[in-house]
Structure formats: C-alpha cells, structure tokens
Scaffold this motif. Structure first.
Motif, mmCIF file in Angstrom:
data_model
loop_
_atom_site.group_PDB
_atom_site.id
_atom_site.type_symbol
_atom_site.label_atom_id
_atom_site.label_comp_id
_atom_site.label_asym_id
_atom_site.label_seq_id
_atom_site.Cartn_x
_atom_site.Cartn_y
_atom_site.Cartn_z
ATOM 1 N N SER A 64 -5.245 -16.088 -8.342
ATOM 2 C CA SER A 64 -3.852 -15.973 -7.935
ATOM 3 C C SER A 64 -3.228 -14.778 -8.635
ATOM 4 O O SER A 64 -3.667 -14.362 -9.707
ATOM 5 N N ALA A 65 -2.224 -14.243 -7.995
ATOM 6 C CA ALA A 65 -1.487 -13.127 -8.579
ATOM 7 C C ALA A 65 -0.042 -13.216 -8.122
ATOM 8 O O ALA A 65 0.240 -13.597 -6.984
ATOM 9 N N THR A 66 0.838 -12.879 -9.023
ATOM 10 C CA THR A 66 2.260 -12.822 -8.697
ATOM 11 C C THR A 66 2.709 -11.381 -8.856
ATOM 12 O O THR A 66 2.547 -10.801 -9.938
ATOM 13 N N LEU A 67 3.222 -10.817 -7.783
ATOM 14 C CA LEU A 67 3.764 -9.467 -7.792
ATOM 15 C C LEU A 67 5.254 -9.573 -7.538
ATOM 16 O O LEU A 67 5.668 -10.200 -6.557
ATOM 17 N N THR A 68 6.034 -8.999 -8.423
ATOM 18 C CA THR A 68 7.480 -8.984 -8.218
ATOM 19 C C THR A 68 7.943 -7.555 -7.996
ATOM 20 O O THR A 68 7.370 -6.621 -8.544
ATOM 21 N N SER A 69 8.947 -7.419 -7.186
ATOM 22 C CA SER A 69 9.583 -6.129 -6.939
ATOM 23 C C SER A 69 10.995 -6.220 -7.491
ATOM 24 O O SER A 69 11.831 -6.925 -6.949
ATOM 25 N N ASP A 70 11.246 -5.526 -8.604
ATOM 26 C CA ASP A 70 12.541 -5.606 -9.261
ATOM 27 C C ASP A 70 13.501 -4.505 -8.840
ATOM 28 O O ASP A 70 14.709 -4.700 -8.835
ATOM 29 N N GLU A 71 12.955 -3.340 -8.516
ATOM 30 C CA GLU A 71 13.799 -2.186 -8.208
ATOM 31 C C GLU A 71 13.107 -1.315 -7.162
ATOM 32 O O GLU A 71 11.908 -1.055 -7.258
ATOM 33 N N ILE A 72 13.873 -0.878 -6.177
ATOM 34 C CA ILE A 72 13.384 0.077 -5.190
ATOM 35 C C ILE A 72 14.289 1.292 -5.272
ATOM 36 O O ILE A 72 15.486 1.197 -5.016
ATOM 37 N N ILE A 73 13.711 2.412 -5.669
ATOM 38 C CA ILE A 73 14.463 3.653 -5.849
ATOM 39 C C ILE A 73 14.163 4.575 -4.675
ATOM 40 O O ILE A 73 13.009 4.941 -4.453
ATOM 41 N N GLU A 74 15.186 4.928 -3.922
ATOM 42 C CA GLU A 74 15.019 5.833 -2.796
ATOM 43 C C GLU A 74 15.101 7.268 -3.319
ATOM 44 O O GLU A 74 16.171 7.747 -3.670
ATOM 45 N N VAL A 75 13.959 7.927 -3.384
ATOM 46 C CA VAL A 75 13.878 9.278 -3.926
ATOM 47 C C VAL A 75 14.359 10.288 -2.896
ATOM 48 O O VAL A 75 15.127 11.187 -3.203
ATOM 49 N N ASP A 76 13.883 10.141 -1.673
ATOM 50 C CA ASP A 76 14.314 10.981 -0.556
ATOM 51 C C ASP A 76 14.063 10.203 0.727
ATOM 52 O O ASP A 76 13.758 9.021 0.673
ATOM 53 N N SER A 92 -11.076 -18.967 -13.220
ATOM 54 C CA SER A 92 -11.092 -20.054 -14.211
ATOM 55 C C SER A 92 -9.672 -20.445 -14.611
ATOM 56 O O SER A 92 -9.481 -21.414 -15.330
ATOM 57 N N GLY A 93 -8.679 -19.674 -14.143
ATOM 58 C CA GLY A 93 -7.298 -19.957 -14.482
ATOM 59 C C GLY A 93 -6.779 -19.152 -15.667
ATOM 60 O O GLY A 93 -5.637 -19.313 -16.072
ATOM 61 N N MET A 94 -7.630 -18.270 -16.229
ATOM 62 C CA MET A 94 -7.212 -17.452 -17.359
ATOM 63 C C MET A 94 -6.422 -16.231 -16.867
ATOM 64 O O MET A 94 -6.813 -15.591 -15.893
ATOM 65 N N ARG A 95 -5.324 -15.936 -17.563
ATOM 66 C CA ARG A 95 -4.549 -14.754 -17.215
ATOM 67 C C ARG A 95 -5.342 -13.527 -17.662
ATOM 68 O O ARG A 95 -5.658 -13.376 -18.834
ATOM 69 N N ILE A 96 -5.637 -12.641 -16.711
ATOM 70 C CA ILE A 96 -6.442 -11.475 -17.044
ATOM 71 C C ILE A 96 -5.686 -10.165 -16.852
ATOM 72 O O ILE A 96 -6.166 -9.114 -17.247
ATOM 73 N N TYR A 97 -4.518 -10.250 -16.252
ATOM 74 C CA TYR A 97 -3.740 -9.032 -16.039
ATOM 75 C C TYR A 97 -2.269 -9.387 -16.081
ATOM 76 O O TYR A 97 -1.827 -10.304 -15.397
ATOM 77 N N ASP A 98 -1.524 -8.662 -16.879
ATOM 78 C CA ASP A 98 -0.093 -8.907 -17.025
ATOM 79 C C ASP A 98 0.538 -7.566 -17.390
ATOM 80 O O ASP A 98 0.455 -7.129 -18.539
ATOM 81 N N ALA A 99 1.089 -6.877 -16.389
ATOM 82 C CA ALA A 99 1.548 -5.508 -16.622
ATOM 83 C C ALA A 99 2.646 -5.130 -15.639
ATOM 84 O O ALA A 99 2.827 -5.778 -14.603
ATOM 85 N N PRO A 100 3.339 -4.048 -15.965
ATOM 86 C CA PRO A 100 4.338 -3.544 -15.009
ATOM 87 C C PRO A 100 3.679 -3.102 -13.704
ATOM 88 O O PRO A 100 2.537 -2.643 -13.702
ATOM 89 N N LEU A 101 4.395 -3.244 -12.637
ATOM 90 C CA LEU A 101 3.995 -2.730 -11.333
ATOM 91 C C LEU A 101 4.875 -1.505 -11.086
ATOM 92 O O LEU A 101 6.094 -1.601 -11.180
ATOM 93 N N VAL A 102 4.257 -0.367 -10.839
ATOM 94 C CA VAL A 102 4.997 0.851 -10.541
ATOM 95 C C VAL A 102 4.257 1.575 -9.429
ATOM 96 O O VAL A 102 3.111 1.995 -9.603
ATOM 97 N N TRP A 103 4.903 1.699 -8.294
ATOM 98 C CA TRP A 103 4.305 2.362 -7.139
ATOM 99 C C TRP A 103 5.222 3.449 -6.616
ATOM 100 O O TRP A 103 6.445 3.296 -6.612
ATOM 101 N N MET A 104 4.618 4.510 -6.126
ATOM 102 C CA MET A 104 5.329 5.479 -5.315
ATOM 103 C C MET A 104 4.772 5.302 -3.906
ATOM 104 O O MET A 104 3.548 5.317 -3.711
ATOM 105 N N ALA A 105 5.661 5.103 -2.954
ATOM 106 C CA ALA A 105 5.251 4.924 -1.563
ATOM 107 C C ALA A 105 5.843 6.049 -0.721
ATOM 108 O O ALA A 105 7.019 6.383 -0.859
#
Length: 136
Positions: A64-76, A92-105
């Motif tokens: 399982s993974a939870t992705l949150t979108s906190d801010e959408i910045i319109e660059v252009d 196994s249920g162990m948390r293996i990744y816990d980090a900021p999500l930062v994308w440019m689309a």
C-alpha cells in the motif's frame, strides 16, 4: 486547452483516476509519448504502455502507498509543480518509504506530456523555470 487552468484540471482528473484505481480510464489525458521519470526507482517510463508497466511495478513493490498532494504551483500555462508526501509499506506491512513528493508536470494540448520527480520543491521550481522545460 493549453492554459494553466487546463493543466491543473487535467492533473486533477489524473490524480483522481489514479486514486480510484482507474488510471486506464484516463489514458486519453496522457500523451502517447509521455515520459515519467521516477526518482524512487530511478526508472523512466514512456508512453501508455510505460504508464501501465509502472503501475504494475508499483503494486508489486508496495502493498500500500499513500500519496498526498498538498500544493499545486502553476509555473506557466503548461507547467505545474506538485508537492505532497508519499508513505509506502511493503507486503509484510513494514513502512519502507516515507518522503516528500515533488513533481514537475508538463502538459501540451490538454494532455500530460511528462512528469519528473525531484528531491525538493526548490529543485523542481528551478527546473520548471528553465526555458522550454519538459519532463523528457
């Protein structure tokens, strides 16, 4: 349909489709030559088949993974930067990744042309500010 509202709206529809497990239903919003660069795996996925393959790999790797979108910045009119958070658990249920999500689309003609993940908001905004910036 190339304006920033359109790009933000397309992103919103794709985000919702992904969240409901219906990304295949939204492939018409993704350019057939789309490129996704994912820093977690250092993988590059190209086109609709690449998007599908990425989702299969994602589900195989993480229970399982939870992705949150906190801010959408319109660059252009064609570029947005999305910030949020990713938390993922292995089978196994162990948390293996816990980090900021930062994308440019990057969008063109109302479709997602590319996504590149970055390690920081500042890094993504700097890349987005470059002339003719694209997530290749």
């Amino acid at each position: 349909m190339g304006g920033s509202r359109s790009s933000r709206a397309v992103f919103g529809r794709l985000w919702e489709a992904y969240g409901h497990g219906r990304l295949d239903d939204a492939l018409h919003l993704i350019d057939p030559d789309c490129t996704l660069r994912v820093s977690v795996t250092d993988r590059i996925y190209r086109g609709h088949d690449g998007v599908r393959a990425g989702m299969v790999e994602f589900h195989k790797a993480w229970k399982s993974a939870t992705l949150t979108s906190d801010e959408i910045i319109e660059v252009d009119s064609q570029t947005i930067v999305v910030t949020g958070h990713v938390t993922a658990f292995d089978h196994s249920g162990m948390r293996i990744y816990d980090a900021p999500l930062v994308w440019m689309a990057v969008f063109s003609d109302g479709r997602l042309l590319g996504v590149t993940s970055y390690s920081s908001r500042a890094e993504a905004l700097a890349a987005a500010a470059e002339p003719h910036s694209q997530a290749e």
